[in-house]
Design an enzyme around this catalytic site. Sequence first.
Site, PDB file in Angstrom:
ATOM      1  N   ARG A 165      67.517  13.294  46.685  1.00 46.29           N
ATOM      2  CA  ARG A 165      66.446  12.308  46.729  1.00 46.29           C
ATOM      3  C   ARG A 165      65.191  13.015  47.251  1.00 46.29           C
ATOM      4  O   ARG A 165      65.287  14.013  47.974  1.00 46.29           O
ATOM      5  CB  ARG A 165      66.790  11.145  47.659  1.00 46.29           C
ATOM      6  CG  ARG A 165      68.034  10.358  47.256  1.00 46.29           C
ATOM      7  CD  ARG A 165      68.306   9.248  48.256  1.00 46.29           C
ATOM      8  NE  ARG A 165      69.456   8.432  47.875  1.00 46.29           N
ATOM      9  CZ  ARG A 165      70.698   8.629  48.278  1.00 46.29           C
ATOM     10  NH1 ARG A 165      70.962   9.658  49.088  1.00 46.29           N
ATOM     11  NH2 ARG A 165      71.676   7.841  47.886  1.00 46.29           N
ATOM     12  N   LYS A 193      70.193   8.937  53.079  1.00 44.57           N
ATOM     13  CA  LYS A 193      70.128   7.488  52.992  1.00 44.57           C
ATOM     14  C   LYS A 193      71.348   6.879  53.676  1.00 44.57           C
ATOM     15  O   LYS A 193      72.479   7.325  53.472  1.00 44.57           O
ATOM     16  CB  LYS A 193      70.095   7.050  51.522  1.00 44.57           C
ATOM     17  CG  LYS A 193      69.824   5.569  51.335  1.00 44.57           C
ATOM     18  CD  LYS A 193      69.645   5.239  49.877  1.00 44.57           C
ATOM     19  CE  LYS A 193      69.339   3.761  49.683  1.00 44.57           C
ATOM     20  NZ  LYS A 193      69.154   3.403  48.260  1.00 44.57           N
ATOM     21  N   HIS A 246      63.101  11.221  41.049  1.00 42.18           N
ATOM     22  CA  HIS A 246      64.415  10.566  41.027  1.00 42.18           C
ATOM     23  C   HIS A 246      65.077  10.685  39.655  1.00 42.18           C
ATOM     24  O   HIS A 246      66.305  10.636  39.552  1.00 42.18           O
ATOM     25  CB  HIS A 246      64.278   9.089  41.418  1.00 42.18           C
ATOM     26  CG  HIS A 246      65.493   8.546  42.094  1.00 42.18           C
ATOM     27  ND1 HIS A 246      65.872   8.900  43.372  1.00 42.18           N
ATOM     28  CD2 HIS A 246      66.459   7.688  41.669  1.00 42.18           C
ATOM     29  CE1 HIS A 246      66.976   8.285  43.712  1.00 42.18           C
ATOM     30  NE2 HIS A 246      67.364   7.541  42.690  1.00 42.18           N
ATOM     31  N   ARG A 253      67.319  13.564  39.686  1.00 43.38           N
ATOM     32  CA  ARG A 253      68.592  13.254  40.349  1.00 43.38           C
ATOM     33  C   ARG A 253      69.530  12.539  39.375  1.00 43.38           C
ATOM     34  O   ARG A 253      70.723  12.855  39.302  1.00 43.38           O
ATOM     35  CB  ARG A 253      68.321  12.394  41.583  1.00 43.38           C
ATOM     36  CG  ARG A 253      69.557  11.878  42.314  1.00 43.38           C
ATOM     37  CD  ARG A 253      69.103  11.128  43.558  1.00 43.38           C
ATOM     38  NE  ARG A 253      70.098  10.211  44.072  1.00 43.38           N
ATOM     39  CZ  ARG A 253      71.078  10.541  44.926  1.00 43.38           C
ATOM     40  NH1 ARG A 253      71.207  11.786  45.335  1.00 43.38           N
ATOM     41  NH2 ARG A 253      71.917   9.635  45.372  1.00 43.38           N
ATOM     42  N   HIS A 308      76.838   8.412  47.481  1.00 46.70           N
ATOM     43  CA  HIS A 308      76.989   6.977  47.218  1.00 46.70           C
ATOM     44  C   HIS A 308      78.129   6.411  48.051  1.00 46.70           C
ATOM     45  O   HIS A 308      79.194   7.022  48.156  1.00 46.70           O
ATOM     46  CB  HIS A 308      77.286   6.727  45.738  1.00 46.70           C
ATOM     47  CG  HIS A 308      76.108   6.936  44.847  1.00 46.70           C
ATOM     48  ND1 HIS A 308      76.212   7.072  43.478  1.00 46.70           N
ATOM     49  CD2 HIS A 308      74.768   7.026  45.130  1.00 46.70           C
ATOM     50  CE1 HIS A 308      75.003   7.245  42.955  1.00 46.70           C
ATOM     51  NE2 HIS A 308      74.122   7.223  43.933  1.00 46.70           N
ATOM     52  N   TYR A 329      76.442   5.969  35.514  1.00 53.90           N
ATOM     53  CA  TYR A 329      76.140   7.150  34.693  1.00 53.90           C
ATOM     54  C   TYR A 329      77.076   7.275  33.495  1.00 53.90           C
ATOM     55  O   TYR A 329      76.762   7.986  32.544  1.00 53.90           O
ATOM     56  CB  TYR A 329      76.179   8.414  35.559  1.00 53.90           C
ATOM     57  CG  TYR A 329      75.122   8.394  36.639  1.00 53.90           C
ATOM     58  CD1 TYR A 329      73.772   8.518  36.318  1.00 53.90           C
ATOM     59  CD2 TYR A 329      75.469   8.207  37.973  1.00 53.90           C
ATOM     60  CE1 TYR A 329      72.795   8.469  37.305  1.00 53.90           C
ATOM     61  CE2 TYR A 329      74.500   8.159  38.965  1.00 53.90           C
ATOM     62  CZ  TYR A 329      73.172   8.295  38.617  1.00 53.90           C
ATOM     63  OH  TYR A 329      72.199   8.232  39.596  1.00 53.90           O
TER      64      TYR A 329
END
Length: 374
Positions: free
Chosen positions: A234, A259, A323, A326, A349, A358
Amino acid sequence: MLEKSITLKHLLIGQERCIGLQFRADRVLIALVDRLPNVAWSDEYSLYFLPNNRNNVSLIFKTFKGIAWVNGNYFFGSRPVPTKNTSQIFKQVEHPEYKKYPRICPQEYLDKLELKQYAKNTARVYINCFEAFMRFFPGVPLEQIDENDIRDYLLYLSRSNKSTSYINQAVNSIKFYYEVVLGMPNRFYSIERPRKRKKLPEILSVRDVQDLLAQVGNLKHRCIVGLLYSSGLRRAELLALKPTDLDFNRMMVRIAQGKGNKDRYSILSKTLIPVLTEYLHRYNPDQYLFESPKGGAYSASSVLKIVSRAAKRAGIRKRVTPHMLRHSFATHLLEKGVDLRRIQVLLGHNSSKTTEIYTHVAQNSFKGIDDLLS
């Protein structure tokens, strides 16, 4: 130790501050509660309640002494003592609109954000959203705002074409004040949130990424774009990197407090190592891996400009963001046969459902399907 317990909660019934009594159904406790003065039942909160005053607080502890443990953690709370060293992010930020609508975030709101150690970006969003909410009700005490007022505000945001993400952030910032700062349980539990739109991530092809990288001439810029793509970082994570986060021996990048305030590792590209080695030797960064010429971390806007300008020079027509690199990292790994669980770990995640998106854009998801026109 007492087996029975009763928890005190803050409630706002009508315009009156009340004490909520939360406990498991028990004949003894119900009988004692019925003896309290002016006690009533709330169907909305499924709690008994009585007026909030010192006499009633003392009476509650006296009534249940020796019979049930009275839990006042949610009711009394613990506020940190503000100091002169309070982090700048939790202080007021000047906005031009303050002169017109001078309503700023309550200090207890800022204190609670800091006490709970919210990430700086999250804190900024909450503060900005809540102050916008307060300015919508000039002169109205916050305790007098009810659910209908909140719905009117959210309707205003929707009609102003605010994004679903912004409206959800606004709801979170409002609930944070009433439920966390003031300690009122489920203050706005019935407020409807906008349905989140399920959008597929935009990605670049491997060829597009190669063309983009070929258009980055500056050494520092090559390292920035290379890490964004090859490690799936990120933008905020990239800017927070320190020189010591690069582990050339293990071919890994350490992402500290990404994050969700989580540490993780991602892969380090062999192709990028000579470029990074040259960059470290030439620039000799100190605190951050990528530092601004004026000192401190490199700016987020500068990273965006580097990526978008390189994309334009490469002839890529779509708007390219950091992003998107990414997203491309995750998709290209999936197309190469990397296990979805491993990709989830690399991206940081919490849920595999987030990573599964994805599969909807990876080419190998569509292989083996016959061409209907052939």
